[in-house]
Design a protein around this motif. Structure first.
Motif, PDB file in Angstrom:
ATOM      1  N   UNK A  14      30.179  48.701  45.671  1.00 22.20           N
ATOM      2  CA  UNK A  14      31.045  49.859  45.886  1.00 22.20           C
ATOM      3  C   UNK A  14      32.388  49.440  46.465  1.00 22.20           C
ATOM      4  N   UNK A  15      32.358  48.499  47.402  1.00 29.01           N
ATOM      5  CA  UNK A  15      33.606  48.044  48.020  1.00 29.01           C
ATOM      6  C   UNK A  15      34.456  47.226  47.042  1.00 29.01           C
ATOM      7  N   UNK A  16      33.815  46.524  46.110  1.00 29.43           N
ATOM      8  CA  UNK A  16      34.568  45.827  45.062  1.00 29.43           C
ATOM      9  C   UNK A  16      35.322  46.822  44.184  1.00 29.43           C
ATOM     10  N   UNK A  17      34.660  47.926  43.870  1.00 23.09           N
ATOM     11  CA  UNK A  17      35.324  48.970  43.079  1.00 23.09           C
ATOM     12  C   UNK A  17      36.505  49.541  43.856  1.00 23.09           C
ATOM     13  N   UNK A  18      36.301  49.828  45.135  1.00 26.10           N
ATOM     14  CA  UNK A  18      37.389  50.350  45.973  1.00 26.10           C
ATOM     15  C   UNK A  18      38.549  49.357  46.032  1.00 26.10           C
ATOM     16  N   UNK A  19      38.222  48.077  46.131  1.00 26.97           N
ATOM     17  CA  UNK A  19      39.246  47.040  46.184  1.00 26.97           C
ATOM     18  C   UNK A  19      40.043  47.004  44.884  1.00 26.97           C
ATOM     19  N   UNK A  20      39.354  47.156  43.756  1.00 27.41           N
ATOM     20  CA  UNK A  20      40.049  47.166  42.462  1.00 27.41           C
ATOM     21  C   UNK A  20      40.983  48.362  42.358  1.00 27.41           C
ATOM     22  N   UNK A  21      40.586  49.485  42.925  1.00 24.48           N
ATOM     23  CA  UNK A  21      41.436  50.675  42.907  1.00 24.48           C
ATOM     24  C   UNK A  21      42.681  50.466  43.769  1.00 24.48           C
ATOM     25  N   UNK A  54      42.172  41.370  53.796  1.00 25.79           N
ATOM     26  CA  UNK A  54      41.130  41.625  54.792  1.00 25.79           C
ATOM     27  C   UNK A  54      39.833  42.076  54.113  1.00 25.79           C
ATOM     28  N   UNK A  55      39.980  42.875  53.056  1.00 28.64           N
ATOM     29  CA  UNK A  55      38.803  43.321  52.314  1.00 28.64           C
ATOM     30  C   UNK A  55      38.089  42.137  51.680  1.00 28.64           C
ATOM     31  N   UNK A  91      41.342  39.757  44.386  1.00 26.24           N
ATOM     32  CA  UNK A  91      42.345  39.446  45.417  1.00 26.24           C
ATOM     33  C   UNK A  91      43.549  38.745  44.798  1.00 26.24           C
ATOM     34  N   UNK A  92      43.309  37.881  43.831  1.00 29.55           N
ATOM     35  CA  UNK A  92      44.414  37.205  43.158  1.00 29.55           C
ATOM     36  C   UNK A  92      45.258  38.180  42.344  1.00 29.55           C
ATOM     37  N   UNK A  93      44.620  39.189  41.781  1.00 29.89           N
ATOM     38  CA  UNK A  93      45.373  40.229  41.087  1.00 29.89           C
ATOM     39  C   UNK A  93      46.287  40.972  42.065  1.00 29.89           C
ATOM     40  N   UNK A  94      45.760  41.208  43.259  1.00 32.16           N
ATOM     41  CA  UNK A  94      46.595  41.816  44.297  1.00 32.16           C
ATOM     42  C   UNK A  94      47.777  40.939  44.654  1.00 32.16           C
ATOM     43  N   UNK A  95      47.554  39.622  44.697  1.00 31.13           N
ATOM     44  CA  UNK A  95      48.646  38.693  44.983  1.00 31.13           C
ATOM     45  C   UNK A  95      49.730  38.752  43.910  1.00 31.13           C
TER      46      UNK A  95
END
Length: 216
Positions: A14-21, A54-55, A91-95
């Protein structure tokens, strides 16, 4: 004990999905900041990247704790290993969204993207949003068919990236602009690649093998 373990696995998913969002929001804002020379949007992406980092750290700690305490095997082990790999990809996508926002901020109050390239970057941004949304859906549903579709979505970004470079070679823009456009195109292209890697992890999770038809 096993019920608690599976609840913890589900919480990680669930947290992975939230992170992707969150990454999807970052990419959308970064693209707008780039195209509209909106420094406030760029700053929001830059500041919020810390939350994504942090996530990742939190999810990794929880996954490693499960490995150490529960010593999962078979399918459960694949879930934990795949989750560790996916959190890194996301996380790399976020970067990459962060890098785009930093370019937008660096060139403010001017736009880093010349007018004749804006439509291409707008489409790359749209496709980037599409692949991260689908990646999140794949994580949530573990839909192998949907996971395999991400390769075709990534191909569209690759095609735009190649066309962008061909146009750039024939253009008369400054060296500074050429460097910006080249870097930005690469950021979007790599964003799609990481989404494909997420898809590979899901196929591995479901089948126990990495698909040969999906690019690494």
């Amino acid at each position: 004990m096993r019920e608690t373990f599976h609840d913890q696995l589900e919480a990680i998913r669930s947290d992975l999905v939230d992170m992707s969002e969150r990454v999807a929001t970052a990419m959308a804002r970064a693209t707008r900041a780039l195209l509209e020379a909106d420094v406030s949007l760029a700053d929001s992406v830059i500041s919020d990247d810390e939350i994504i980092d942090e996530t990742r750290n939190d999810l990794e700690e929880r996954a490693f704790e499960l490995l150490a305490r529960q010593q999962p095997v078979a399918v459960d082990l694949r879930v934990v290993v795949a989750s560790l790999r996916m959190v890194t990809e996301i996380e790399r996508m976020g970067d990459l969204a962060l890098h785009i926002a930093k370019v937008a901020r660096l060139r403010y109050p001017e736009s880093a993207v010349p007018e004749d390239f804006k439509s291409t970057f707008a489409e790359m941004g749209r496709l980037a949003g599409q692949v991260i949304a689908k990646a999140g859906q794949v994580i949530r549903t573990r839909d192998e068919v949907l996971a395999r579709e991400l390769e075709a979505d990534d191909d569209l970004i690759d095609d735009l990236h190649q066309a962008l470079f061909r146009r750039l070679v024939l253009s008369s823009h400054s060296i500074e602009t050429a460097i910006d456009v080249t870097l930005l195109g690469r950021y979007y292209e790599r964003f799609g690649d990481h989404a494909v890697s997420v898809a590979r992890r899901v196929v591995y999770l479901v089948t126990g093998a990495y698909p040969e038809t999906v690019a690494h």
